[in-house]
Design an enzyme around this catalytic site. Structure first.
Site, PDB file in Angstrom:
ATOM      1  N   ARG B 140       0.793  -1.223   0.000  1.00 16.32           N
ATOM      2  CA  ARG B 140       0.000   0.000   0.000  1.00 16.32           C
ATOM      3  C   ARG B 140       0.825   1.272   0.000  1.00 16.32           C
ATOM      4  O   ARG B 140       0.275   2.352   0.204  1.00 16.32           O
ATOM      5  CB  ARG B 140      -0.989  -0.035   1.160  1.00 16.32           C
ATOM      6  N   GLY B 201      -1.705  -7.350  11.948  1.00 18.05           N
ATOM      7  CA  GLY B 201      -1.816  -8.013  13.243  1.00 18.05           C
ATOM      8  C   GLY B 201      -3.189  -8.079  13.865  1.00 18.05           C
ATOM      9  O   GLY B 201      -3.331  -8.645  14.937  1.00 18.05           O
ATOM     10  N   GLU B 203      -5.876  -9.680  12.768  1.00 23.42           N
ATOM     11  CA  GLU B 203      -6.615 -10.918  12.500  1.00 23.42           C
ATOM     12  C   GLU B 203      -5.855 -12.163  12.956  1.00 23.42           C
ATOM     13  O   GLU B 203      -6.349 -13.257  12.808  1.00 23.42           O
ATOM     14  CB  GLU B 203      -6.907 -11.053  10.995  1.00 23.42           C
ATOM     15  N   ASN B 269      -7.737  -3.750  15.495  1.00 28.40           N
ATOM     16  CA  ASN B 269      -8.632  -4.447  16.404  1.00 28.40           C
ATOM     17  C   ASN B 269      -7.886  -5.532  17.185  1.00 28.40           C
ATOM     18  O   ASN B 269      -6.810  -5.967  16.793  1.00 28.40           O
ATOM     19  CB  ASN B 269      -9.748  -5.109  15.587  1.00 28.40           C
ATOM     20  N   ASP B 319     -14.346  -5.483  14.832  1.00 29.05           N
ATOM     21  CA  ASP B 319     -13.263  -5.220  13.886  1.00 29.05           C
ATOM     22  C   ASP B 319     -13.272  -3.759  13.443  1.00 29.05           C
ATOM     23  O   ASP B 319     -13.116  -3.454  12.260  1.00 29.05           O
ATOM     24  CB  ASP B 319     -13.347  -6.149  12.667  1.00 29.05           C
ATOM     25  N   LYS B 343     -12.930   3.070  11.778  1.00 25.34           N
ATOM     26  CA  LYS B 343     -13.578   2.149  10.840  1.00 25.34           C
ATOM     27  C   LYS B 343     -15.083   1.999  11.112  1.00 25.34           C
ATOM     28  O   LYS B 343     -15.855   1.658  10.224  1.00 25.34           O
ATOM     29  CB  LYS B 343     -12.877   0.788  10.940  1.00 25.34           C
ATOM     30  N   TRP B 404      -9.560   1.860   4.662  1.00 23.46           N
ATOM     31  CA  TRP B 404      -8.177   2.311   4.891  1.00 23.46           C
ATOM     32  C   TRP B 404      -7.704   3.379   3.897  1.00 23.46           C
ATOM     33  O   TRP B 404      -6.823   4.185   4.245  1.00 23.46           O
ATOM     34  CB  TRP B 404      -7.219   1.116   4.897  1.00 23.46           C
TER      35      TRP B 404
END
Lengths: 104, 576
Positions: B140, B201, B203, B269, B319, B343, B404
């Site tokens: 990204r 990190g 998930e 999250n 999340d 989010k 994002w």
């Protein structure tokens, strides 16, 4: 090196890997694996299309294809789980997929 | 020889153009810390992920404007190849040269006026690891400073390249990705003589880290674990030692406030994403507020020490990362503010001095996970819980009301332009066991489906609002949620790259559409504007899909269902 080790230690947890001792245990593991990992891409527990991965319920793919796809993955589409899951667990995932039924 | 000559000419042109520092004496002086501190005054370049430390995604260039944008046309394109999951990065531009990264962290330097390749760098990655990763191989973005381009890799490395030649300067392994699975997908941030980058990190049952490395040597200066169990306050916020598998990545870049020497960075999250606690303070998979996940952190840039923080979503079970979202630096009524969208769709307005709450407003229409977030305190009011089994109709979806890719702020219109998704989710929550051997596996904790609100399909909109009050000026609706950055310019323009493949230009004041062009594939990354040889360009990346837009191919039919997931293009526009 010290940094690397500290990061590694933070990732080390006592929880065992999928320790399948029987088909029944493997089936239980398969549900856990699906709820924890596979369901990230295969929505509705594999019952519906709409996520990153395809619908698995009533798949027309044969057993050998599904087993191989779980083991080897597909670049840029699906991770390879052959190094993380044992044969009993992969067979249990196949049974999970074949037993999928619609939900209300 | 040709590329060096071109670079020298570009540097000379930049020097003669005025407003930019004198030609650098050495490579390390190219894109100095001082230049980065004042990037918002440098309209010709795009020096960091969101343009400057102000995080505006704003270009001060006016050559392309609301009156002549109808004459915008493709100037050149670049096809990087091997673009699994399309292109997702934000390009950068320095002295007429465009730099960007494609999938697999492949980096290119291109003549900004013609697209001629100046150099390319393809890192050798651990392909066996990538084959086992879920979020691979997207990249990204990059950072630039001190004569070097920096790129993270999905196998846990940070690499520095000479920005003149593309030759590797250093390559350091920061994370044992072969064990932890997580690596670097987000862009680094160049600050002073350091490069800051955070791991994935949220998930996985591991712990994320923010690294600061020396820009010239690659040596680690400091590292910060968002879940640092040596701090009793942190450890005490995770019952049953659940901190050990708590997630807390920091995958998107934050920004830097030079006035206070503070790095603002958001964390992801906690893991597992979803939880079955009836009383989340006492039971469930991770009892407690789970510090410092889904939080905004203010770190001392020199030491990495936490100065202050605000946990936007205590004990996040939806999340709703704080890792997404820009840190828009607004000066309003004599107060220095930071606007940060979470989010969840709630947008937090902070005092820059201490992250105390100034206001909280909501960007999305469909929301029921809480009744509200208190605009005076930031506290969650009437939060819902999840139970083992079915939990239906939770809004928004874990895919996020806020994505994002950053929004943009135009200091001339005073408006903040943000893509917002309207979606909900059905969860079947389960008690699951984290798997960390032999390699960490996803730790989700539920089966789910993403739905639209009120029986509809998910949809999106781009809103123009006051960033502090949230007051709406105009809203533009889209069939599918936008999962790309917006760009606004001093030419009174708002550019929106959509998921169907169209790049739109709107009047930034009224929202009236002025122009559009089809890029042939969905947009899932960045868009910038820069100047090369006296001419303004707009550069956008295309290619399907980001994680949260992958489902479009099943949901909306054509053209989404026909979009390839292994192609990507950089398309650059200029006036005819």
């Amino acid at each position: 090196m010290r940094l690397l080790v500290s990061v590694m230690l933070l990732g080390l947890v006592a929880a065992p890997a999928f320790a399948a001792e029987s088909d029944a245990q493997a089936d239980k593991d398969a549900a856990n694996i699906f709820n924890s990992t596979c369901g990230w891409c295969h929505q509705g527990g594999g019952r519906v299309a709409g996520g990153i991965g395809p619908k698995l319920m009533n798949s027309e793919r044969d057993d050998a294809f599904i087993l191989n796809r779980i083991r080897a993955g597909k670049e840029g589409k699906m991770p390879a789980f052959g190094g993380s899951l044992n044969d009993a667990q992969i067979q249990a995932l196949l049974r999970y997929i074949r037993n999928l039924k619609p939900e209300n | 020889m040709k590329r060096f000559g071109m670079m020298a000419l570009a540097l000379l042109a930049a020097t003669m153009g005025g407003g930019i520092a004198a030609a650098p004496a050495s490579a390390q002086d190219m894109v100095s810390a001082e230049k980065l501190n004042h990037a918002d005054k440098d309209a010709k370049d795009w020096l960091s992920y969101r343009g400057s430390y102000l995080d505006y995604n704003f270009s001060g260039l006016t050559q392309i404007n609301a009156k002549n944008v109808k004459n915008l046309n493709v100037a050149w394109m670049h096809t990087p190849g091997r673009s699994k999951w399309g292109l997702q990065a934000m390009p950068l531009a320095v002295d007429g040269v465009l730099y960007y990264a494609g999938s697999y962290s492949r980096v290119f330097a291109l003549d900004g006026a013609t697209g001629q390749v100046i150099w390319n760098y393809f890192p050798e990655l651990d392909e066996a690891l990538i084959a086992k990763q879920t979020h691979s191989p997207d990249n990204r973005g990059i950072a630039i400073s001190r004569g070097k381009v920096y790129v993270g890799t999905i196998d846990g490395r940070l690499i520095a390249l000479d920005m003149r030649t593309g030759k590797k300067v250093w390559d350091v392994k920061l994370v044992n990705s072969q064990k932890l699975t997580i690596g670097f997908s987000g862009a680094p941030l160049a600050v002073k003589n350091m490069v800051i980058i955070g791991t994935q990190g949220g998930e996985w049952p591991v712990i994320g880290t923010i690294f600061a490395v020396d820009a010239d040597t690659g040596k680690t200066v400091w590292q910060y674990h968002p879940i640092d169990a040596s701090d009793p306050k942190v450890k005490g916020s995770w019952g049953n030692d659940s901190w050990k598998t708590g997630g807390g990545g920091a995958w998107q870049p934050g920004t830097y406030d030079p006035a206070s020497n503070t790095i603002w960075w958001g964390t992801s999250n906690p893991a597992p994403l979803f939880d079955w606690a009836k009383d989340w303070e006492k039971d469930g998979s991770r009892p407690g507020v789970n510090l410092y996940t889904s939080s905004v952190l203010a770190l001392d840039a020199d030491t990495g020490k936490l100065k202050f923080y605000h946990q936007e979503i205590p004990h996040d079970i939806w999340d709703f990362d704080s890792a997404v979202g820009e840190f828009v630096m607004i000066d309003r009524g004599g107060k220095d503010l930071v606007v940060h969208p979470n989010k969840s769709g709630y947008v937090f307005v902070y005092n820059r001095a201490d992250a105390s709450i100034v206001n909280v407003w909501r960007a999305n229409e469909n929301s029921n996970f809480v009744q509200n977030i208190d605009p005076h305190t930031g506290q969650l009011i009437g939060r819902t819980s999840e139970a083992v089994g079915d939990n239906k109709g939770i809004c928004p979806s874990f895919t996020g009301a806020i994505g994002w890719p950053p929004g943009s702020y135009n200091p001339k219109t005073g408006l903040y332009y943000r893509a917002v998704a309207e979606a909900c989710m059905n969860l079947k929550v389960a008690k699951t066991t984290p798997v960390v051997e032999p390699q960490a596996q996803l730790f989700v904790g539920a089966q789910f489906t993403v739905t639209g609100p009120n029986g509809q399909k998910p949809f999106g909109h781009v809103d123009a609002r006051d960033p502090v009050t949230g007051k709406l000026k105009f809203s533009i609706k889209f069939q599918a949620p936008i999962v790309a950055s917006t760009l606004t310019t001093a030419g009174n323009l708002l550019f929106v790259p959509d998921a169907a493949g169209w790049l739109h230009a709107y009047d930034a004041t009224t929202g009236k559409e002025l122009w559009k062009h089809n890029d042939g594939s969905s947009h899932n990354g960045g868009i910038i504007s820069y100047e090369a040889h006296g001419k303004q360009y707009v550069a956008v990346v295309a290619g399907c899909c980001s994680l949260s837009s992958f489902g479009n191919q099943f949901t909306y039919g054509l053209p989404y269902s026909a979009q390839s997931t292994d192609q990507g293009e950089l398309i650059v526009y200029a006036l005819k």
